[in-house]
Every structure is written in structure tokens, then in C-alpha cells.
Enzyme design. Structure first.
Site, PDB file in Angstrom:
ATOM      1  CB  CYS A   2     -29.817 -60.379  20.520  1.00 34.92           C
ATOM      2  SG  CYS A   2     -30.830 -59.732  21.650  1.00 34.92           S
ATOM      3  NE  ARG A  27     -23.802 -60.979  20.129  1.00 34.77           N
ATOM      4  CZ  ARG A  27     -23.156 -60.010  19.346  1.00 34.77           C
ATOM      5  NH1 ARG A  27     -21.966 -60.066  18.765  1.00 34.77           N
ATOM      6  NH2 ARG A  27     -23.887 -59.186  18.943  1.00 34.77           N
ATOM      7  CD1 TRP A  74     -28.549 -59.977  28.255  1.00 32.41           C
ATOM      8  CD2 TRP A  74     -28.973 -57.759  27.460  1.00 32.41           C
ATOM      9  NE1 TRP A  74     -28.288 -58.932  29.263  1.00 32.41           N
ATOM     10  CE2 TRP A  74     -28.619 -57.711  28.690  1.00 32.41           C
ATOM     11  CE3 TRP A  74     -29.504 -56.678  26.548  1.00 32.41           C
ATOM     12  CZ2 TRP A  74     -28.426 -56.581  29.342  1.00 32.41           C
ATOM     13  CZ3 TRP A  74     -29.536 -55.578  27.405  1.00 32.41           C
ATOM     14  CH2 TRP A  74     -28.659 -55.416  28.664  1.00 32.41           C
ATOM     15  CG  ASN A  98     -28.676 -57.788  18.196  1.00 34.22           C
ATOM     16  OD1 ASN A  98     -28.819 -57.163  19.014  1.00 34.22           O
ATOM     17  ND2 ASN A  98     -27.217 -57.878  17.739  1.00 34.22           N
ATOM     18  N   GLY A  99     -31.348 -55.944  18.511  1.00 35.95           N
ATOM     19  CA  GLY A  99     -31.510 -54.409  18.393  1.00 35.95           C
ATOM     20  C   GLY A  99     -32.873 -53.824  18.869  1.00 35.95           C
ATOM     21  CD  GLU A 481     -11.489 -51.962  34.371  1.00 37.58           C
ATOM     22  OE1 GLU A 481     -12.518 -51.135  34.376  1.00 37.58           O
ATOM     23  OE2 GLU A 481     -11.450 -52.856  33.931  1.00 37.58           O
ATOM     24  CE  LYS A 485     -13.557 -55.835  34.744  1.00 38.04           C
ATOM     25  NZ  LYS A 485     -13.378 -55.333  33.388  1.00 38.04           N
ATOM     26  CD  GLU A 488     -17.622 -56.604  34.701  1.00 36.50           C
ATOM     27  OE1 GLU A 488     -16.621 -56.113  33.997  1.00 36.50           O
ATOM     28  OE2 GLU A 488     -18.583 -56.843  33.719  1.00 36.50           O
ATOM     29  CG  HIS A 504     -14.809 -34.449  51.969  1.00 41.54           C
ATOM     30  ND1 HIS A 504     -14.173 -33.095  52.472  1.00 41.54           N
ATOM     31  CD2 HIS A 504     -13.289 -34.463  51.410  1.00 41.54           C
ATOM     32  CE1 HIS A 504     -13.112 -32.689  52.705  1.00 41.54           C
ATOM     33  NE2 HIS A 504     -12.387 -33.469  51.941  1.00 41.54           N
ATOM     34  CE  LYS A 603     -16.305 -59.040  25.629  1.00 38.44           C
ATOM     35  NZ  LYS A 603     -15.381 -58.739  26.838  1.00 38.44           N
TER      36      LYS A 603
HETATM   37  O1  M6R Z   1     -17.071 -52.851  23.755  1.00 34.20           O
HETATM   38  P1  M6R Z   1     -16.884 -51.874  24.557  1.00 34.20           P
HETATM   39  O2  M6R Z   1     -15.438 -51.610  24.947  1.00 34.20           O
HETATM   40  O3  M6R Z   1     -17.311 -50.572  24.020  1.00 34.20           O
HETATM   41  O4  M6R Z   1     -17.763 -52.185  25.904  1.00 34.20           O
HETATM   42  C1  M6R Z   1     -17.796 -51.142  26.795  1.00 34.20           C
HETATM   43  C2  M6R Z   1     -18.216 -51.609  28.091  1.00 34.20           C
HETATM   44  O5  M6R Z   1     -19.479 -52.287  27.936  1.00 34.20           O
HETATM   45  C3  M6R Z   1     -17.560 -52.593  28.808  1.00 34.20           C
HETATM   46  O6  M6R Z   1     -15.996 -52.236  28.755  1.00 34.20           O
HETATM   47  C4  M6R Z   1     -18.052 -53.201  30.133  1.00 34.20           C
HETATM   48  O7  M6R Z   1     -18.040 -52.315  31.104  1.00 34.20           O
HETATM   49  C5  M6R Z   1     -17.369 -54.637  30.498  1.00 34.20           C
HETATM   50  N1  M6R Z   1     -18.063 -55.502  30.821  1.00 34.20           N
HETATM   51  C6  M6R Z   1     -16.447 -54.190  31.774  1.00 34.20           C
HETATM   52  O8  M6R Z   1     -15.599 -55.476  32.075  1.00 34.20           O
END
Ligand code: M6R
Length: 608
Positions: A2, A27, A74, A98-99, A481, A485, A488, A504, A603
């Protein structure tokens, strides 16, 4: 996650609210809304599911107003629909949140017994009605009512509040979710983060845990435990261009292009006489020689950066290191305490699980260090020491430049650990630092310059629905990683596998045409990787190889090859991750995905 914005001042508040919410779109959100006083001092609410444009469309002309609050939601409690969208409230007040209010069900029952009814499924409406109870029924002052209400909440909140009988004031409160107060000329803002107000002002006050603020045109008063708090006015150094797309089609590609500069900026002040120097951070690195173990705790991409560091700390400093997912660490009764260093890595510095893990580690007596991008964020403020990465604002949900600067900084830290622990000579260390600072950013730039080549390869997999990344050693962590990427942002299902583990079980999924991306940058493991590629080719896989500039690849080893620029294998992760990011970006672009705001994602993940 949010986003909150609030405005009181001489301008039209509705314009500022919409502009601020637009800047907070990065966000992630699924509904939006605003509440504002009109010229007759009447309190109005406009809210809608979906994009911010839906809220704008509900107001045919921009209403005249000088005070209001806004929110991008969100969804956590209840579907992302018009009714659950914020603001919530009663005829006497409006509130954005927010929270998460964890005890909302018990409070709702209590308020229902007092005659309150609820139209939404949200925890926020419960907070709004609880506030109404103290303000209207118990007739407390605004501040006392907010204090009473927040004292009853369990969970986390950043709140923006308007009271119908006070059109000249925006109230704010914070516990566990970020909130700042921006100061302009005869105007004030509240905002979840600085990007929301950067086009208007750089001056801001940081609201801390448990604080409540009263914001008018001319003043910002803050209290904690009913006592006034004097705050230092801070100045944000991020510039507005950095928070805008700068001509690129997406923030993600802009941010990938910023990697070479971001790496240099992050390293520059931490190198003295050719060797690592963390004195400017106030971090006493002798602790690296005293500890018996390091624990790296993080989420998502930041956790993957930790995995790269684990390998480096092992090879360069012989420092045992565990890497744990923050949401697992916090509930696994971790064996950690005095003698351990817990390193939290987080771009935002606000990730709820990482923050909770930090607090747990501190409670257990461990020394704590944070690597964080957002200055003044919760994790940065609560860790014993902090090393800021200097990537500038990262707006795209997919983290790219943040990973690059985290891993570059972790490399420097590993070299320092090697020196402190007597595992590296000064000459060895200086050679590594020089290549890190002088060559690695160049190599990343050269990788970016070959974007077209990667786009061509990415287009080949854009139609597939399942894909494998395989690697060994450091490449296995890069595979994780690369896979995250791709998933997502392109919604292509992919798995990252230790190449030797494929046989395996998982190789049963490799059928004719399934793409397998093999990361082959570790020289000692190259032949093993070639055998693994052959195993997948034998089952009909379409194979893609990423390897070093000079690697001798026998004819027919893989169907497609991407070569990294010249760089020593120990630093290959920097251009390599860049190639994987570009690969994911172009696969997602070819599929027409909403690259900067992938579905269901936020985000900054400030809830568990
Ligand atoms: O703000 P942070 O680095 O703590 O966030 C951690 C993850 O939420 C963040 O890296 C997430 O996995 C990304 N969307 C990946 O691209």
C-alpha cells in the site's frame, strides 16, 4: 504494497494526491482512493478497484480542495474491490492504512456489540470505527483518540487521518510501516516514501515507531507517548529524474542500464589506497575476525545476493556462513547469539520478515549489520551498523540494480574479511579490488551493449511455458536469480536446479523442445556442466549456454551461446546477472507483460 499520500496547503490537494499516488504505483496496488475537503469544507471520498485512472474517471472535473489523503491498496484482508478500497471511515472521519491489524476480528466483535456496522472485509475499517468510537462516543480530542485507538491495535500501521470537523489538519501515525512528513512552502505532505513528493519537496521528517503527527499548512507537530518530539528536518538527495523513466520504455530496463554507475558509486567511498575501507560507514570490520559464523538473512532477490556472498566468504575468507530466508529464520528458533554476525540484506529496508529477523537476532544477542538501499528505512535504523548501497530509487518491482550493488558490495566485504582473517595478502586483495572497481562495471556495460543479441535469444523462449536454469557452484545461485526474474515478470514457469541434481528426479520433465539454460562460468566445473547439458539434449531439450569470454566450447555443445565479456570467473556474477535480467526482460516484453508492475506483486513487502 500500500501507498499513502496526504496534502494540506495552498494548492489543489486532489492534484497532489493523484500525482503522489502515481509516483507510488511502483509499490504495487490493486485499488486506490482519496478523501478530501471541498470548498464547503465537506469531506468527500472517491475510491475504486483497479488502476488510479478509475478514481480519476469518477471525478469529471478536479474538485477544488486544499486538504486530503490518498491511498493505493494492495489487498490483504478482502478482495481488491471498490468497497474494500481505502479510505474507510464514518461521517466523522476518514482513514487510510498501510500494514495489518492482526487483532481486527476481536476488535470488530467488540465494536459490533457497541452498535457499529461494517461494509468492508478490511482490518482498516475496524481501525477507523475504533477511532470513531474514541473520538465521537468517548469525546476524546483527536490526538487522544488516535493514541487510544493505536494502543488497542496489534500489528503494523502507517495511518493518514482526516477529521470532518477539522478541515485544516492531516493526522498521521506510524508503527511498523514507513511514513514521512514532507515540508514545502506553507504546505505539508505525508507519504509512504520520498518518491511520492520528490517533485514538490526534498525536505522531510522521518516518523519513527509509535509516533503520532498533526500536520497543518504551517506546522508539523509530532508526539510519542503523549510527549512532543523534536525532529531533525532531513533533505532527500535522490533527484526527480532518478525517480522517472528517463526515456526508457520501462523502469526495469532503465535500472539495468544504471548498473555500471550504481556499482561504482556504491564502491567508490569504500576503497582507500586500493583496499577496502569501511570506516566511513562507522563499521568496525575487526568483528569479521572475531566471529565464528555469519548468518545472512533476506528475502527474494536480496537472499540470492546473500547466496553469492556465502560462496565468496567461504573462498576468500574461510568464514562459515549460513544463508536463510527471513520468513523461515524467524520461526525456526534459530541457533544464533553472541559471537555471530547477522547480516540483513534488503533493498527497501522495510521488508517485514527481514525486519522481524533483525529484531530477533538482536534479541538473541548477535551483532547485526544491514546492507540497505533506502536511507533511513527501518532496517537501516535498527541494525547495529549499516552499509548503504547507492543504487538510487529502484522503482520496477523486479529487483535488478539493487542485486548488482548488493553483490558488488558483498564482494568488497568478503575481500575485507579475507584480509582481517589473514586469508588474503594485501597484494591479492588489491588486485581483486582493482578488478571489482575498474573492470566489473565496464564488463556490465559491455553486456548491456549486447542487449540485442540477448533479445534475439529471449524471443526464442518467449512462447514456452516451462524452462530450466541449471548451474553448479556460484552459477547455481545465479540460476536461482535468473529463474526468479523470469517467473516474476514473464509468468513463464521456471525452475533453478543444481545441475548435478537434475538426474535425481526432475529430468523426467525435460521433454523435446523444453528450454534449458545452462550457466557455465565456473572453469573447474565446466566439463561437469557440459555432461549435464548433454543429458538434457539427449532428451530433446533446446539448450542455451552462458559461458566465459574465452571458454572453448566444442561444436554442437549447446544450441545457443551467450558469452560474457572478459572478466575473471570470481566476478563473472556481475555481467552474468545482467545477462539474465535482460533475458527475463525481453522474454516478458515479447509476451506483452506489464513488466514494471507484475501481477500480484508489490515492490516493498511490508506485511508477513
Ligand atoms: O526490499 P527487499 O530487498 O527486502 O525485498 C526483498 C524481496 O521482496 C525482493 O527482492 C523481491 O524478491 C523482488 N521482487 C525480486 O525481483
Amino acid at each position: 504494497m500500500c501507498g499513502i499520500i496526504g496534502y494540506i496547503g495552498k494548492d489543489n490537494s486532489v492534484n497532489h494526491l493523484i500525482e503522489g499516488l502515481r509516483a507510488l504505483e511502483y509499490r504495487g496496488y490493486d485499488s486506490a482512493g482519496i478523501a478530501f475537503f471541498d470548498t464547503k469544507q465537506k469531506l468527500n471520498t472517491v475510491k475504486a478497484a483497479g488502476r488510479l485512472a478509475n478514481v480519476e474517471a469518477m471525478m469529471q472535473i478536479t474538485p477544488e480542495s486544499h486538504c486530503g489523503i490518498g491511498h493505493t491498496r494492495w489487498a490483504t484482508h478482502g478482495a481488491p474491490d471498490d468497497i474494500n478500497a481505502h479510505p474507510h471511515g464514518t461521517p466523522s472521519l476518514r482513514l487510510v492504512h498501510n500494514g495489518i491489524v492482526e487483532n481486527y476480528a476481536a476488535l470488530k466483535e467488540e465494536l459490533t456489540a457497541l452498535g457499529y456496522t461494517f461494509e468492508s472485509e478490511t482490518d482498516t475499517e475496524v481501525a477507523a470505527k475504533l477511532l470513531d468510537y474514541y473520538y465521537v462516543k468517548e469525546k476524546l480530542t483527536a490526538r487522544a483518540a488516535i493514541e487510544r485507538m493505536t494502543s488497542r491495535l496489534v500489528g503494523s500501521w502507517a495511518l493518514g487521518i482526516l477529521f470532518a470537523d477539522d478541515p485544516g489538519t492531516v493526522w498521521a501515525a506510524r508503527q511498523g510501516s514507513p511514513l514521512i512528513i514532507g515540508k514545502g512552502e506553507n504546505e505539508h505532505y505525508i507519504a509512504s516514501d520520498i518518491t511520492a513528493i520528490l517533485s514538490r519537496t526534498r525536505d522531510y521528517y522521518q516518523l519513527d515507531e509509535g509516533e503520532i503527527a498533526k500536520v497543518t499548512r504551517s506546522s508539523a507537530e509530532i508526539w510519542k507517548d503523549s510527549k512532543p518530539v523534536n525532529k531533525e528536518l532531513k533533505v532527500a538527495h535522490w533527484d526527480i529524474e532518478a525517480a522517472e523513466r528517463g526515456g526508457y520504455p520501462h523502469f526495469m530496463i532503465k535500472e539495468i542500464n544504471e548498473e555500471p554507475t550504481a556499482i561504482r558509486t556504491t564502491l567508490h567511498s569504500r576503497i582507500k589506497d586500493g583496499l577496502p575501507d569501511f570506516s566511513g560507514d562507522g563499521f568496525d570490520t575487526s568483528v569479521l575476525g572475531e566471529i565464528s559464523r555469519m548468518h545472512i538473512i533476506a528475502c527474494g532477490t536480496a537472499m540470492h545476493a546473500g547466496l553469492v556472498a556465502k560462496g565468496l566468504l567461504n573462498s576468500l575468507a574461510k568464514l562459515p556462513c549460513e544463508v536463510e530466508i527471513a520468513s523461515e529464520f524467524r520461526y525456526n528458533d534459530p541457533i544464533v547469539g553472541k559471537g555471530d554476525l547477522v547480516l540483513i540484506i534488503s533493498q527497501s529496508g522495510e521488508t517485514a520478515d527481514s525486519l522481524a529477523a533483525l529484531r530477533l537476532a538482536k534479541k538473541k544477542g548477535a551483532a547485526t549489520l544491514a546492507i540497505v538501499n533506502v536511507i533511513g528505512s527501518s532496517i537501516a535504523r535498527e541494525a547495529d551498523s549499516v552499509l548503504y548501497t547507492m543504487a538510487g530509487p529502484e522503482i520496477a518491482v523486479a529487483s535488478t540494480k539493487a542485486y548488482s550493488v548488493q553483490t558488488a558490495l558483498l564482494y568488497l566485504l568478503s575481500v575485507e574479511a579475507g584480509l582481517v582473517r589473514g586469508r588474503l595478502s594485501r597484494e591479492d586483495a588489491a588486485k581483486r579490488v582493482s578488478e571489482l572497481y575498474n573492470r566489473a562495471p565496464e564488463a556490465v556495460a559491455e553486456m548491456i551493449a549486447r542487449e540485442k543479441e540477448i533479445e534475439t535469444v529471449a524471443n526464442k523462449i518467449s512462447g514456452c511455458e516451462d524452462l530450466f536454469f541449471i548451474g553448479r557452484g556460484a552459477d547455481y545461485h545465479l540460476a536461482a536469480e535468473g529463474s526468479l526474474k523470469l517467473k516474476e515478470i514473464s509468468y513463464i514457469h521456471s525452475e533453478a536446479y543444481a545441475a548435478g541434481e537434475l538426474k535425481h528426479g526432475t529430468i523426467s520433465l525435460v521433454t523435446p523442445g523444453v528450454p534449458v539454460v545452462a550457466l557455465c562460468t565456473v572453469p573447474d566445473l565446466y566439463e561437469k556442466m557440459v555432461s549435464n547439458i548433454r543429458e538434457t539434449k539427449a532428451r530433446g531439450a533446446e539448450t542455451f549456454m552462458i559461458c566465459g569470454a574465452d571458454t572453448e566450447v566444442a561444436e554442437g555443445t549447446a544450441d545457443h551461446i551467450i558469452r560474457l565479456p572478459e572478466i575473471s570467473p570470481e566476478l563473472a556474477f556481475l555481467p552474468e546477472v545482467c545477462a539474465l535480467q535482460l533475458f527475463a526482460y525481453h522474454a516478458a516484453a515479447a509476451r506483452g507483460c506489464d513488466i514494471d508492475k507484475p501481477r500480484n506483486l508489490a515492490k516493498s513487502v511490508t506485511v508477513e
